[in-house]
Design a protein around this motif. Structure first.
Motif, PDB file in Angstrom:
ATOM      1  N   TYR A 186       0.833  -1.207   0.000  1.00  0.00           N
ATOM      2  CA  TYR A 186       0.000   0.000   0.000  1.00  0.00           C
ATOM      3  C   TYR A 186       0.869   1.260   0.000  1.00  0.00           C
ATOM      4  O   TYR A 186       0.504   2.279   0.589  1.00  0.00           O
ATOM      5  N   GLU A 187       1.991   1.166  -0.660  1.00  0.00           N
ATOM      6  CA  GLU A 187       2.954   2.278  -0.653  1.00  0.00           C
ATOM      7  C   GLU A 187       2.344   3.570  -1.198  1.00  0.00           C
ATOM      8  O   GLU A 187       2.581   4.657  -0.662  1.00  0.00           O
ATOM      9  N   ARG A 188       1.555   3.464  -2.243  1.00  0.00           N
ATOM     10  CA  ARG A 188       0.951   4.658  -2.849  1.00  0.00           C
ATOM     11  C   ARG A 188       0.024   5.362  -1.862  1.00  0.00           C
ATOM     12  O   ARG A 188       0.079   6.590  -1.702  1.00  0.00           O
ATOM     13  N   GLU A 189      -0.830   4.593  -1.197  1.00  0.00           N
ATOM     14  CA  GLU A 189      -1.774   5.172  -0.234  1.00  0.00           C
ATOM     15  C   GLU A 189      -1.046   5.774   0.967  1.00  0.00           C
ATOM     16  O   GLU A 189      -1.413   6.850   1.461  1.00  0.00           O
ATOM     17  N   ILE A 190      -0.005   5.088   1.426  1.00  0.00           N
ATOM     18  CA  ILE A 190       0.752   5.569   2.587  1.00  0.00           C
ATOM     19  C   ILE A 190       1.516   6.844   2.235  1.00  0.00           C
ATOM     20  O   ILE A 190       1.572   7.797   3.021  1.00  0.00           O
ATOM     21  N   THR A 191       2.093   6.882   1.039  1.00  0.00           N
ATOM     22  CA  THR A 191       2.826   8.077   0.598  1.00  0.00           C
ATOM     23  C   THR A 191       1.893   9.278   0.515  1.00  0.00           C
ATOM     24  O   THR A 191       2.250  10.396   0.913  1.00  0.00           O
ATOM     25  N   LYS A 192       0.688   9.050   0.014  1.00  0.00           N
ATOM     26  CA  LYS A 192      -0.292  10.133  -0.098  1.00  0.00           C
ATOM     27  C   LYS A 192      -0.680  10.659   1.282  1.00  0.00           C
ATOM     28  O   LYS A 192      -0.785  11.872   1.501  1.00  0.00           O
ATOM     29  N   ALA A 193      -0.891   9.739   2.229  1.00  0.00           N
ATOM     30  CA  ALA A 193      -1.254  10.149   3.591  1.00  0.00           C
ATOM     31  C   ALA A 193      -0.100  10.879   4.270  1.00  0.00           C
ATOM     32  O   ALA A 193      -0.303  11.864   4.993  1.00  0.00           O
ATOM     33  N   SER A 194       1.121  10.426   4.020  1.00  0.00           N
ATOM     34  CA  SER A 194       2.302  11.012   4.663  1.00  0.00           C
ATOM     35  C   SER A 194       2.619  12.408   4.146  1.00  0.00           C
ATOM     36  O   SER A 194       3.326  13.171   4.809  1.00  0.00           O
ATOM     37  N   ALA A 195       2.099  12.739   2.972  1.00  0.00           N
ATOM     38  CA  ALA A 195       2.374  14.054   2.393  1.00  0.00           C
ATOM     39  C   ALA A 195       1.688  15.176   3.171  1.00  0.00           C
ATOM     40  O   ALA A 195       2.097  16.335   3.087  1.00  0.00           O
ATOM     41  N   ASP A 196       0.660  14.836   3.937  1.00  0.00           N
ATOM     42  CA  ASP A 196      -0.075  15.860   4.689  1.00  0.00           C
ATOM     43  C   ASP A 196      -0.428  15.326   6.077  1.00  0.00           C
ATOM     44  O   ASP A 196      -1.589  15.048   6.377  1.00  0.00           O
ATOM     45  N   PRO A 197       0.579  15.173   6.942  1.00  0.00           N
ATOM     46  CA  PRO A 197       0.316  14.603   8.270  1.00  0.00           C
ATOM     47  C   PRO A 197      -0.460  15.565   9.172  1.00  0.00           C
ATOM     48  O   PRO A 197      -0.357  16.782   9.036  1.00  0.00           O
ATOM     49  N   MET A 198      -1.231  14.998  10.058  1.00  0.00           N
ATOM     50  CA  MET A 198      -1.943  15.790  11.053  1.00  0.00           C
ATOM     51  C   MET A 198      -0.942  16.236  12.113  1.00  0.00           C
ATOM     52  O   MET A 198      -0.176  15.429  12.637  1.00  0.00           O
ATOM     53  N   ASP A 199      -0.932  17.543  12.413  1.00  0.00           N
ATOM     54  CA  ASP A 199      -0.001  18.047  13.424  1.00  0.00           C
ATOM     55  C   ASP A 199      -0.759  18.819  14.499  1.00  0.00           C
ATOM     56  O   ASP A 199      -1.989  18.939  14.456  1.00  0.00           O
ATOM     57  N   LYS A 200      -0.030  19.361  15.463  1.00  0.00           N
ATOM     58  CA  LYS A 200      -0.664  20.057  16.584  1.00  0.00           C
ATOM     59  C   LYS A 200      -1.439  21.283  16.115  1.00  0.00           C
ATOM     60  O   LYS A 200      -2.525  21.576  16.622  1.00  0.00           O
ATOM     61  N   GLY A 201      -0.884  22.011  15.148  1.00  0.00           N
ATOM     62  CA  GLY A 201      -1.560  23.208  14.644  1.00  0.00           C
ATOM     63  C   GLY A 201      -2.906  22.884  14.024  1.00  0.00           C
ATOM     64  O   GLY A 201      -3.902  23.570  14.279  1.00  0.00           O
ATOM     65  N   LYS A 202      -2.949  21.834  13.224  1.00  0.00           N
ATOM     66  CA  LYS A 202      -4.206  21.443  12.576  1.00  0.00           C
ATOM     67  C   LYS A 202      -5.219  20.950  13.599  1.00  0.00           C
ATOM     68  O   LYS A 202      -6.413  21.243  13.501  1.00  0.00           O
ATOM     69  N   LEU A 203      -4.742  20.205  14.594  1.00  0.00           N
ATOM     70  CA  LEU A 203      -5.647  19.698  15.628  1.00  0.00           C
ATOM     71  C   LEU A 203      -6.238  20.846  16.446  1.00  0.00           C
ATOM     72  O   LEU A 203      -7.429  20.846  16.771  1.00  0.00           O
ATOM     73  N   LYS A 204      -5.403  21.848  16.763  1.00  0.00           N
ATOM     74  CA  LYS A 204      -5.896  23.008  17.508  1.00  0.00           C
ATOM     75  C   LYS A 204      -6.927  23.779  16.686  1.00  0.00           C
ATOM     76  O   LYS A 204      -7.941  24.250  17.215  1.00  0.00           O
ATOM     77  N   ALA A 205      -6.658  23.916  15.386  1.00  0.00           N
ATOM     78  CA  ALA A 205      -7.597  24.616  14.506  1.00  0.00           C
ATOM     79  C   ALA A 205      -8.929  23.868  14.436  1.00  0.00           C
ATOM     80  O   ALA A 205     -10.003  24.484  14.440  1.00  0.00           O
ATOM     81  N   MET A 206      -8.865  22.543  14.382  1.00  0.00           N
ATOM     82  CA  MET A 206     -10.081  21.731  14.343  1.00  0.00           C
ATOM     83  C   MET A 206     -10.870  21.870  15.641  1.00  0.00           C
ATOM     84  O   MET A 206     -12.098  21.976  15.633  1.00  0.00           O
ATOM     85  N   LYS A 207     -10.150  21.893  16.773  1.00  0.00           N
ATOM     86  CA  LYS A 207     -10.812  22.074  18.065  1.00  0.00           C
ATOM     87  C   LYS A 207     -11.485  23.440  18.152  1.00  0.00           C
ATOM     88  O   LYS A 207     -12.617  23.569  18.623  1.00  0.00           O
ATOM     89  N   ARG A 208     -10.754  24.469  17.691  1.00  0.00           N
ATOM     90  CA  ARG A 208     -11.286  25.826  17.746  1.00  0.00           C
ATOM     91  C   ARG A 208     -12.527  25.958  16.864  1.00  0.00           C
ATOM     92  O   ARG A 208     -13.522  26.570  17.262  1.00  0.00           O
ATOM     93  N   LYS A 209     -12.471  25.372  15.684  1.00  0.00           N
ATOM     94  CA  LYS A 209     -13.606  25.425  14.765  1.00  0.00           C
ATOM     95  C   LYS A 209     -14.823  24.721  15.359  1.00  0.00           C
ATOM     96  O   LYS A 209     -15.951  25.209  15.261  1.00  0.00           O
ATOM     97  N   LYS A 210     -14.575  23.589  15.998  1.00  0.00           N
ATOM     98  CA  LYS A 210     -15.664  22.843  16.626  1.00  0.00           C
ATOM     99  C   LYS A 210     -16.277  23.641  17.772  1.00  0.00           C
ATOM    100  O   LYS A 210     -17.498  23.694  17.934  1.00  0.00           O
ATOM    101  N   GLN A 211     -15.420  24.288  18.576  1.00  0.00           N
ATOM    102  CA  GLN A 211     -15.899  25.082  19.702  1.00  0.00           C
ATOM    103  C   GLN A 211     -16.712  26.281  19.217  1.00  0.00           C
ATOM    104  O   GLN A 211     -17.765  26.602  19.776  1.00  0.00           O
ATOM    105  N   GLU A 212     -16.224  26.939  18.162  1.00  0.00           N
ATOM    106  CA  GLU A 212     -16.946  28.086  17.609  1.00  0.00           C
ATOM    107  C   GLU A 212     -18.304  27.662  17.064  1.00  0.00           C
ATOM    108  O   GLU A 212     -19.301  28.375  17.229  1.00  0.00           O
ATOM    109  N   ALA A 213     -18.344  26.503  16.416  1.00  0.00           N
ATOM    110  CA  ALA A 213     -19.608  25.998  15.878  1.00  0.00           C
ATOM    111  C   ALA A 213     -20.591  25.695  17.006  1.00  0.00           C
ATOM    112  O   ALA A 213     -21.793  25.982  16.898  1.00  0.00           O
TER     113      ALA A 213
END
Length: 246
Positions: A158-185
């Motif tokens: 599954y190298e192709r699928e894994i490479t695609k996922a690895s190109a845009d990893p979830m990080d702390k900044g994205k998780l905080k943004a998701m939390k903030r968006k959820k809280q605002e909603a």
């Protein structure tokens, strides 16, 4: 003997079903900044990955082999951004709670060092609130069973699928943004709910007052009719109306 043969046939059929691609894993990469590493022991380091923002709410623990016998290599790679984790899951048992959809079909994790898979063992998953109920746990167990039938998923299949996922990893900044968006909603929904309740209350009050006004208006109209006698002089009509108002 026949029962044993039947069970073996069933087992091979299930394995064949999984390996033929009917069960397809999906992958999500997470930044190394979300990993916690302990000191190396006998060539392995214990790691922990914890994520608690929808669609994820889990903690994964396991052990990763120290590359080239260098106990500091993983820590250095972590700080330099050369270390990340890839989660393997099966998207067939999502759980919806309070409008949020959570993936609970987790079955494996791989740690990547310099874009190469390491050796990981003893991986275990723990679902966190709000998906720590029995129903969600059963979905996790089903995924662990199904995932084990897929064989080695990190060897290039599954190298192709894994490479695609690895190109845009979830990080702390994205998780905080998701939390903030959820809280605002949630805050916006709460504000709208209060506003709607206020509008409804005002409408109910207006409807309660409306019959009284109509009744009063009708009574006034009836009084005017009684005093509207053609034989009355203007002065008598005025006096009649004044008497009705008393």
């Amino acid at each position: 003997m026949k029962k044993i043969l039947a069970l073996l046939v069933l087992a091979f059929a299930v394995v064949g079903y999984a390996q033929q691609g009917n069960i397809k894993p999906k992958f999500q990469a997470f930044s190394g900044a979300l990993l916690k590493l302990k000191d190396a022991e006998k060539g392995f380091q214990k790691f922990s990955l914890k994520v608690d923002v929808a669609p994820w709410s889990f903690q994964a623990i396991g052990e990763v082999r120290v590359p080239n016998g260098d106990s500091e290599a993983l820590r250095e790679a972590l700080f330099e951004g050369d270390l990340y984790a890839v989660l393997a899951y099966i998207d067939n048992s999502p759980v919806e709670i309070n409008g949020d959809v959570y993936q609970v079909g987790l079955f494996d994790v791989m740690i990547y060092f310099d874009d190469e898979p390491t050796t990981v063992r003893n991986v275990k998953f723990k679902l966190l609130p709000p998906v720590d109920d029995d129903w969600s746990k059963s979905g996790l167990q089903d995924a662990l069973s199904s995932g084990s039938l897929l064989g080695k998923i990190w060897d290039g299949k599954y190298e192709r699928e894994i490479t695609k996922a690895s190109a845009d990893p979830m990080d702390k900044g994205k998780l905080k943004a998701m939390k903030r968006k959820k809280q605002e909603a949630a805050e916006e929904a709460a504000a709208m709910s209060v506003s709607e309740k206020k509008k409804k209350r005002m409408k109910d009050m207006a409807e309660e007052d409306q019959p009284k006004k109509k009744k009063k208006k009708k009574k006034a109209s009836r009084d005017e009719d009684e005093c509207d006698d053609p034989s009355f002089t203007p002065k008598e009509r005025k006096r009649c109306l004044m008497m009705k108002k008393r």
